[in-house]
Scaffold this motif. Structure first.
Motif, mmCIF file in Angstrom:
data_model
loop_
_atom_site.group_PDB
_atom_site.id
_atom_site.type_symbol
_atom_site.label_atom_id
_atom_site.label_comp_id
_atom_site.label_asym_id
_atom_site.label_seq_id
_atom_site.Cartn_x
_atom_site.Cartn_y
_atom_site.Cartn_z
ATOM 1 N N GLY A 153 0.316 8.556 14.051
ATOM 2 C CA GLY A 153 1.455 9.087 13.084
ATOM 3 C C GLY A 153 2.634 8.892 11.896
ATOM 4 N N GLU A 154 3.400 8.481 12.478
ATOM 5 C CA GLU A 154 4.185 7.862 11.723
ATOM 6 C C GLU A 154 2.910 6.893 9.609
ATOM 7 O OE1 GLU A 154 7.046 5.009 12.519
ATOM 8 O OE2 GLU A 154 7.536 6.432 13.973
ATOM 9 N N LEU A 155 1.832 6.420 10.217
ATOM 10 C CA LEU A 155 0.588 5.800 9.371
ATOM 11 C C LEU A 155 1.008 6.828 8.416
ATOM 12 C CD1 LEU A 155 0.058 2.796 8.049
ATOM 13 C CD2 LEU A 155 -1.446 3.219 10.204
ATOM 14 N N TYR A 158 2.703 14.493 15.562
ATOM 15 C CA TYR A 158 3.061 14.080 17.002
ATOM 16 C C TYR A 158 2.398 14.978 18.026
ATOM 17 C CZ TYR A 158 3.290 11.530 21.055
ATOM 18 O OH TYR A 158 3.311 11.017 22.893
ATOM 19 N N LEU A 159 1.636 15.416 18.829
ATOM 20 C CA LEU A 159 1.751 16.472 19.858
ATOM 21 C C LEU A 159 1.555 15.931 21.021
ATOM 22 C CD1 LEU A 159 1.287 19.333 19.763
ATOM 23 C CD2 LEU A 159 -0.874 19.702 20.118
ATOM 24 N N ASP A 160 2.623 16.072 21.540
ATOM 25 C CA ASP A 160 2.430 15.705 23.038
ATOM 26 C C ASP A 160 2.148 16.897 23.974
ATOM 27 O OD1 ASP A 160 3.053 15.144 25.938
ATOM 28 O OD2 ASP A 160 5.421 15.137 26.066
ATOM 29 N N TYR A 170 -5.387 17.860 11.621
ATOM 30 C CA TYR A 170 -4.803 16.746 12.759
ATOM 31 C C TYR A 170 -3.607 16.574 12.401
ATOM 32 C CZ TYR A 170 -9.847 16.101 11.417
ATOM 33 O OH TYR A 170 -11.210 16.294 11.510
ATOM 34 N N VAL A 171 -3.891 16.730 13.863
ATOM 35 C CA VAL A 171 -2.549 16.123 14.958
ATOM 36 C C VAL A 171 -2.642 13.974 15.814
ATOM 37 C CG1 VAL A 171 -1.061 18.179 14.969
ATOM 38 C CG2 VAL A 171 -2.617 17.511 16.426
#
Length: 558
Positions: free
Chosen positions: A60-62, A67-69, A129-130
């Protein structure tokens, strides 16, 4: 492959920057992954050096993705099931839901270009997208597809033939939830029609939104029988008959609205094809002021509908909003002191205080027979859904001459075309000229999306189409550039264009002479009528629609 290796390297670098992986550990990892034949990131997870969640957050950072939990926020089951299980599992993704016209898709590996390709084959709409941990995505697969298989088998056993039961179970799809999901999406996206189309390798679902057909999703071919049977059961059709066309309807509650779904089924070479037209049953708020009429046109139409007797025709092709205009007119004059009765095929919207009769040819209830009966029920206002034959036309004209206000629709391209249509059907010229008080022709044009609307200076060709002389200076016209709200089309919703011709003495005399459509059109223009093309161009100049759309919809009027 090279792109995937590069992505793996970037993730490892990001993990090192976060202090989660030392240089020496990274070197050992690369050697072990080569020997084991596993990607480095997979080897990290396998050796419990990192968790799926750590890797997902690094991805996600890249890639700048959220970010989805999935343990904290659960996806919508109908959306999960909109993607076939084999595709969802193979590509390690989950369709989470929909936000602002975009699909939200959770992926384990955002560097995998094949995921985007697979989604592009199934959905014709923007995707957001996540990133979610791989194990969470797999848990969603097991839970939702597993539940669908077990629940789908139970539902289908009660509802549809055994052959369909096996097919639906094999597809891992709960047909009840699948059909509900399709209708819910169509309502959410403002679609007017749903098309369920069997093909050689899949079942395609398309939606008609603001004139344009858009692919919504696809189901595996094994699900076709179950989906069609479910729709037939809802619509009151014979589920054992697969060789003949059938029609039906059902009502569904969706997003706090009661939706009337009119269904048509027809056999094709790949199986039965289904078309569902969606109608919001609540038309209590239909108002003439909200339809897009120019003030002058609306005021002229309002004067006509307040007349005590006479016939008013609404003309235009199928899907041009004729019924909505008539309902808006009836709403405006609907009061306790008036008896209003309609005859329709079918009754599209229920309106309180108005008696509505449904045509049913199977039992001998035609427009003509119903109209004859209606005249014995002391009506003040009559609405005839459609004038299809000379008998209905004669009855409507005669009713208007005996003290009734009559509304009726005809399928013609222009207002004056409705006059010649009545004459061509065999109606006497004196009857038409005496009974008819006005004709409204209309179309629907796509409205520019206000979210991505931009102004440009009209070029010479565009100025000529709008009839603007060069000496007037620069003139702005508008277009939508495309955004998530309008699914990249530049258009969102529709607005009406209208042409109102009132029947005065001069027009009546031309009708008596059986004048040509061209002469009637010229007379109407010379006496102040705003024609469809003129109204469309005016809306383009005001930024309601584009000039291209105005020309497209009125091409037959020139």
């Amino acid at each position: 492959m090279l792109a995937a290796i590069d992505a793996e390297s970037k993730v490892l670098m990001r993990l090192r920057e976060r202090g989660m992986l030392s240089r020496s550990a990274a070197g050992s990892l690369l050697l072990e992954s080569q020997m084991a034949g596993l990607p480095p990131v997979e080897m990290l997870i396998f050796k419990d050096v990192l968790s799926d969640a750590d890797v997902a957050q690094a991805y996600g950072e890249l890639y700048g993705l959220r970010y989805l939990d999935l343990t904290r926020r659960r996806p919508s089951q109908p959306w999960v099931l909109s993607l076939p299980e084999n595709v969802s599992r193979r590509k390690q993704c989950v369709v989470f839901g929909e936000v602002g016209g975009q699909l939200v898709v959770a992926v384990a590996d955002p560097a995998d270009a094949s995921v985007r390709s697979a989604l592009g084959e199934h959905f014709d709409r923007p995707v957001q997208y996540v990133v979610s941990p791989r194990y969470q995505i797999e848990e969603v697969h097991d839970e939702f597809y597993g539940t669908a298989r077990s629940r789908g088998a139970r539902v289908v056993e009660r509802a549809i033939p055994l052959r369909a039961t096996a097919e639906v179970s094999a597809a891992g799809l709960n047909v009840t939830e699948a059909v509900d999901s399709v209708v819910d999406e169509a309502v959410d996206r403002r679609a007017s029609d749903i098309h369920v189309e069997p093909e050689s390798d899949r079942v395609r679902v398309r939606l008609r939104i603001d004139v344009r057909m858009i692919e919504s999703r696809a189901f595996p071919t094994e699900a076709h029988s179950g989906i069609v049977s479910r729709i037939k059961i809802l619509s009151g059709m014979d589920i054992t008959e697969r060789r003949k066309p059938q029609d039906g309807r059902f009502t569904q509650r969706s997003f706090e609205q009661d939706i009337d779904v009119r269904v048509a089924v027809i056999p094709t070479v790949h199986g039965e094809r289904v078309t569902m037209r969606l109608l919001n049953m609540d038309r209590s708020n239909v108002d003439l002021t909200k339809l897009g009429m120019e003030v002058e046109t609306r005021q002229g139409f309002e004067r006509l509908i307040q007349r005590p007797h006479g016939i008013i025709l609404i003309s235009g092709p199928t899907g041009s909003g004729k019924t909505t205009t008539m309902y808006a007119a009836l709403q405006q004059i609907n009061e306790i002191g008036k008896h209003i009765i309609t005859v329709e095929d079918p009754v599209e919207y229920r309106i309180g205080g108005i008696n509505q009769v449904q045509v049913d040819s199977e039992y001998g209830v035609t427009f003509a027979s119903a109209l004859r009966s209606i005249l014995r029920h002391d009506p003040d206002v009559i609405m005839v859904g459609e004038v299809r034959d000379v008998e209905t036309a004669h009855l409507a004209l005669e009713a208007s001459l005996t003290g009734h206000l009559v509304f009726a629709t005809v399928h013609t391209n222009s207002a004056v075309g409705a006059l010649t249509r009545l004459l061509d059907m065999g109606c006497e010229p004196f009857l038409v000229s005496s009974a008819l008080i006005g004709v409204m022709a209309q179309r629907l044009v796509r409205r520019i999306c206000t979210n991505c609307k931009q102004a440009t200076v009209a070029n010479a060709t565009e100025r000529e189409l709008m009839g603007i002389p060069e000496e007037r200076g620069d003139v702005e016209i508008f277009r939508g550039t495309g955004c998530a709200r309008c699914s990249r089309t530049g258009y969102f919703d529709r607005v009406g264009i209208y042409e109102l011709v009132t029947i005065d003495t001069g027009m009546g005399n031309l009708v008596m002479e059986k004048a040509s459509t061209e002469r009637l059109h010229t007379y109407a223009e010379e006496h102040g009528a705003i024609m469809l093309r003129q109204d469309a161009v005016k809306k383009a100049m005001h930024g309601q629609t584009t000039l291209e759309e105005a020309m497209r919809v009125t091409v037959s009027e020139v």
